[in-house]
Design a protein around this motif. Structure first.
Motif, short mmCIF file in Angstrom:
data_model
loop_
_atom_site.label_atom_id
_atom_site.label_comp_id
_atom_site.label_asym_id
_atom_site.label_seq_id
_atom_site.Cartn_x
_atom_site.Cartn_y
_atom_site.Cartn_z
N UNK A 32 4.59 -4.30 -2.77
CA UNK A 32 3.52 -4.10 -3.53
C UNK A 32 3.06 -2.65 -3.29
N UNK A 33 2.59 -2.06 -4.53
CA UNK A 33 2.16 -0.72 -4.72
C UNK A 33 0.76 -0.57 -4.94
N UNK A 34 0.26 0.50 -4.47
CA UNK A 34 -1.52 0.62 -4.92
C UNK A 34 -1.54 1.79 -5.83
N UNK A 79 1.13 -5.66 -7.02
CA UNK A 79 0.39 -4.44 -6.90
C UNK A 79 -0.68 -4.96 -5.77
N UNK A 80 -1.22 -3.99 -5.10
CA UNK A 80 -2.36 -4.16 -4.12
C UNK A 80 -3.31 -3.30 -3.92
N UNK A 81 -4.53 -3.72 -3.67
CA UNK A 81 -5.64 -2.91 -3.28
C UNK A 81 -5.94 -1.86 -4.36
N UNK A 97 0.81 -1.13 -0.01
CA UNK A 97 0.08 0.18 0.04
C UNK A 97 0.90 1.35 -0.14
N UNK A 98 1.82 1.34 -0.95
CA UNK A 98 2.83 2.57 -1.09
C UNK A 98 2.30 3.24 -2.54
N UNK A 101 -0.08 -10.12 -6.67
CA UNK A 101 -1.30 -9.27 -6.87
C UNK A 101 -2.15 -9.74 -5.53
N UNK A 102 -2.66 -8.59 -5.02
CA UNK A 102 -3.59 -8.60 -3.82
C UNK A 102 -4.51 -7.48 -4.22
N UNK A 103 -5.28 -7.48 -5.38
CA UNK A 103 -6.22 -6.52 -5.55
C UNK A 103 -7.18 -6.36 -4.55
#
Length: 364
Positions: A176-178, A207-209, A152-153, A238-240
């Motif tokens: 991972x970046x949002x 990537x996430x969120x 969540x960066x 991935x953690x969307x």
């Protein structure tokens, strides 16, 4: 013989991540919407423990510490001052104990979760920000977590600082970046973000969120292509989030007029999640989980879809999940739905005839 580590598992096949904590626990009455800080691990540990167990039973390989936004500067952000009674160390200690306890009940790993800090956007320097990450990391190493997730960066520079500090722990680091198709808040492209995360030392990049699985995978293709061009090959993750973000802007789901308390009509169903898991795997993503909105049954959908790639075993939660069991229903309308094809091809209806609310927060 000890458990296989995260990198060994990723080399062998797919790793199923867990799902949402802050967002799910807010629905259950344990988290304050808005700040979304994780003091529930101190105030209501039984609720957090139970959610960990549900994710474990659903097939998750990783128990991620419920430490999103757990930094002293965030706890005291905007005058809230909860940090005067519950500190970052209190939260990270409690969260680590809970995650380790439940992970030991199965074959799961524990990931210490580090997220962005307000200090960065306030213009504080690298040394100041890294001290905020270090406060979290020392607790994770004391509890012997298996690896670190920096997630969540929104700025590439900040996640580089977090990765560098996390690598000092000697543990594998996932990052991972949002961010969406336009890249980070400073205009750094998706591809450059991926390359810089890998060069900073991240073993896993992704990537996430913020965006739904479909949008996230479109963006992951861009990141993977950039990594391939320069010959870098970190594992991909991935953690969307679990809500359709059609029509949203650069900030993803937070721009939806339904955010955060009326998102249910945008929620993915379990079959949507199965499609996501298969597409992610085919793209080359090997760490596949979820963020806000992902509940245990969504994680089970990932584990079921990728059961063959995940060692050929279904999760315990699948014992009570069999589409064919609908044939036992006394309702003839339900009997005919006892097949996978029906559910894979259904297009759900919202049940509402009114047009959606115009977002009055957006300028004309």
């Amino acid at each position: 013989m000890g458990k296989k580590g995260i990198l060994e598992r990723l080399r062998a096949g797919v790793v199923v991540g867990d799902g949402s904590f802050c967002f799910v626990l807010e629905k259950r009455g344990y988290v304050l919407g808005g700040p979304y800080t994780p003091e529930a691990v101190v105030e209501h540990p039984e609720a957090v423990r139970q959610l960990h167990r549900e994710y474990l039973r659903a097939g998750a390989d990783v128990m991620q510490t419920n430490t999103f936004y757990s930094s002293d500067d965030k706890l005291n952000h905007r005058g809230r001052e909860i940090g005067k009674t519950i500190t970052c160390k209190d939260i990270n200690n409690a969260a680590s104990r809970l995650a380790c306890e439940v992970a030991a009940e199965g074959d799961a790993l524990v990931a210490g979760s580090v997220s962005q800090v307000p200090s960065y956007k306030e213009g504080k320097d690298k040394d100041h920000c890294q001290k905020e990450y270090a406060k979290q990391l020392i607790t994770f190493t004391e509890h012997k977590v298996d690896f670190i997730i920096c997630e969540f960066f929104q700025n590439c520079e900040e996640i580089e600082w977090a990765i560098e500090e996390s690598k000092k722990s000697g543990l594998p680091v996932a990052a991972s970046m949002c961010i969406g198709e336009k890249g980070d808040e400073k205009g750094t492209s998706l591809g450059e973000c991926a390359v810089r995360m890998a060069l900073a030392g991240a073993d896993v990049v992704g990537l996430n969120c913020m965006f739904d699985p479909k949008m996230s995978l479109v963006n992951m293709r861009v990141m993977k292509a950039a990594l391939d061009r320069v010959g870098l090959s970190p594992f991909l993750m991935t953690q969307p989030n679990c809500f359709w973000t059609t029509g949203c802007g650069e900030q993803g789901w937070v721009e939806c007029p339904e955010y955060p308390f009326a998102m249910e009509t945008r929620l993915l169903n379990r079959f949507d999640v199965q499609k996501y898991a298969r597409e992610a795997y085919d793209l080359g993503v090997r760490y596949i989980g979820g963020c806000c909105g992902f509940e245990p049954y969504h994680v089970r959908a990932i584990a079921e879809e990728l059961a063959k790639e995940h060692g050929g075993m279904l999760p315990p939660a699948s014992e009570k999940h069999d589409i064919k069991a609908l044939a036992f229903s006394a309702n003839p309308y339900v009997n005919v739905r006892a097949n996978k094809e029906y559910w894979q091809n259904i297009i759900p209806h919202s049940g509402r005839n009114q047009p959606p609310t115009y977002d009055i927060t957006k300028k004309k």
